[in-house]
Write a protein that holds these residues in place. Structure first.
Motif, short mmCIF file in Angstrom:
data_model
loop_
_atom_site.label_atom_id
_atom_site.label_comp_id
_atom_site.label_asym_id
_atom_site.label_seq_id
_atom_site.Cartn_x
_atom_site.Cartn_y
_atom_site.Cartn_z
N UNK A 25 -7.11 -0.98 -13.97
CA UNK A 25 -6.56 0.05 -14.85
C UNK A 25 -5.04 0.08 -14.82
N UNK A 26 -4.44 -0.16 -13.64
CA UNK A 26 -3.00 0.00 -13.52
C UNK A 26 -2.21 -1.28 -13.77
N UNK A 27 -2.77 -2.43 -13.43
CA UNK A 27 -1.98 -3.67 -13.50
C UNK A 27 -1.53 -4.04 -14.91
N UNK A 28 -2.36 -3.90 -15.95
CA UNK A 28 -1.85 -4.25 -17.29
C UNK A 28 -0.66 -3.40 -17.72
N UNK A 29 -0.54 -2.18 -17.17
CA UNK A 29 0.57 -1.32 -17.56
C UNK A 29 1.91 -1.84 -17.03
N UNK A 30 1.88 -2.81 -16.11
CA UNK A 30 3.13 -3.41 -15.64
C UNK A 30 3.81 -4.21 -16.74
N UNK A 198 2.41 -2.74 6.68
CA UNK A 198 3.83 -2.41 6.59
C UNK A 198 4.27 -2.19 5.14
N UNK A 199 3.80 -3.03 4.25
CA UNK A 199 4.17 -2.87 2.84
C UNK A 199 3.70 -1.54 2.28
N UNK A 200 2.54 -1.07 2.74
CA UNK A 200 1.92 0.11 2.16
C UNK A 200 2.33 1.41 2.86
N UNK A 235 5.92 -2.69 -9.73
CA UNK A 235 6.03 -2.81 -8.28
C UNK A 235 4.65 -2.95 -7.64
N UNK A 236 3.67 -2.21 -8.16
CA UNK A 236 2.31 -2.33 -7.65
C UNK A 236 1.75 -3.73 -7.89
N UNK A 237 2.11 -4.30 -9.03
CA UNK A 237 1.68 -5.68 -9.34
C UNK A 237 2.24 -6.65 -8.31
N UNK A 238 3.51 -6.49 -7.96
CA UNK A 238 4.11 -7.36 -6.94
C UNK A 238 3.44 -7.15 -5.59
N UNK A 239 3.13 -5.89 -5.28
CA UNK A 239 2.42 -5.57 -4.04
C UNK A 239 1.13 -6.38 -3.95
N UNK A 240 0.32 -6.25 -4.97
CA UNK A 240 -1.03 -6.83 -4.94
C UNK A 240 -0.97 -8.35 -4.95
N UNK A 241 -0.14 -8.91 -5.82
CA UNK A 241 -0.04 -10.36 -5.91
C UNK A 241 0.50 -10.94 -4.60
N UNK A 242 1.50 -10.29 -4.02
CA UNK A 242 2.05 -10.77 -2.76
C UNK A 242 1.03 -10.75 -1.64
N UNK A 243 0.27 -9.67 -1.56
CA UNK A 243 -0.76 -9.57 -0.52
C UNK A 243 -1.84 -10.62 -0.71
N UNK A 244 -2.25 -10.84 -1.97
CA UNK A 244 -3.27 -11.84 -2.24
C UNK A 244 -2.79 -13.25 -1.89
#
Length: 266
Positions: A25-30, A198-200, A235-244
């Motif tokens: 729900x949130x990632x496309x809004x980036x 740490x990121x979260x 920023x959330x997109x970078x969070x998720x992609x970086x963690x993955x």
């Protein structure tokens, strides 16, 4: 039997959907061109990623998160691995008590930890410093490393270590050449969890970090309070992609390590 299998499959699919639905729900809004977090998306744009890269406050928060996350990974990974090795010692008195102590930061409210660390770090001179933030994040990250490395060590056959020792290897050599390589998958998994933790982390950062140590998570929290912007979704997109990406690298290294161990076991 077939009905039971289908039920399990359906339950698994529903559980996965439940977990990833907020991300979907949130990632496309980036990538929205609008200044509001709303659907339908009027158009697609990279403007919010450009804001993250060009705005000083966002750029510095990303750099700070990488610095603090890397420091937390190294410190928590080292301390958690040593703790797991210590808990593995058969001669340890009350191992369950020590294990519970190491896991306490997972259940103690973050506000309580934050207040205590703020008072403690002021006396140590670590308040409003990178070292203080790294130490604070490591406290909540160590339990994840301990759990991961403990599980990895539990799968090691002690007879392999005894065989190495019987052939004349010193305790340090046994650890370096036998125990550490076999426990490496758990150490890598713990390191990924430590970096993600740490990121979260927001609450502890609010208590122990100064203006110069503002992390990405703290900046997102401040932005939500002041103005809800699609930059938060970016920023959330970078969070998720970086963690993955980090998790994927850890999985690849783990598989490579397991392949290297197979010929040796054969």
């Amino acid at each position: 039997m077939r009905a039971a299998t289908l039920f399990k499959l359906l339950f698994g699919v529903l559980a996965v959907v439940f977990l990833i639905a907020p991300l979907v729900a949130i990632l496309p809004l980036a990538f929205t061109s609008s200044v509001f977090l709303t659907y339908p998306i009027p158009g697609y744009s990279m403007r919010w990623f450009n804001e993250l890269a060009n705005a000083n406050v966002w750029r510095m928060s990303i750099i700070n998160s990488l610095i603090i996350g890397t420091g937390t990974t190294l410190l928590a990974g080292t301390l958690g691995t040593l703790a797991a090795l210590g808990l593995r010692n058969a001669g340890l008195v009350l191992p369950g008590l020590f294990r519970t102590v190491f896991l306490l930061p997972m259940v103690v409210p973050a506000v309580v930890l934050g207040v205590g660390m703020q008072v403690f770090f002021v006396h140590l001179g670590l308040a409003n410093s990178y070292a203080g933030v790294i130490a604070a994040h490591s406290v909540v990250a160590v339990p994840f490393v301990v759990v991961s490395v403990t599980a990895s060590l539990a799968g090691i056959d002690r007879r392999v270590e005894r065989a190495a020792a019987s052939l004349g290897a010193s305790p340090f050599t046994v650890f370096r050449r036998v125990t550490l390589p076999l426990a490496l998958p758990g150490i890598l998994s713990g390191a990924v969890f430590a970096f993600a933790t740490s990121l979260d982390e927001v609450v502890l950062t609010l208590f122990v970090a100064g203006p110069n140590q503002r992390t990405l998570a703290r900046q997102m929290f401040s932005s939500i309070r002041e103005n809800i912007s699609p930059a938060i979704a970016a920023a959330a997109f970078l969070f998720i992609v970086g963690t993955l990406l980090i998790a994927a690298i850890a999985v690849l290294v783990r598989r490579r390590t397991e392949k290297m161990k197979q010929p040796a076991e054969a």
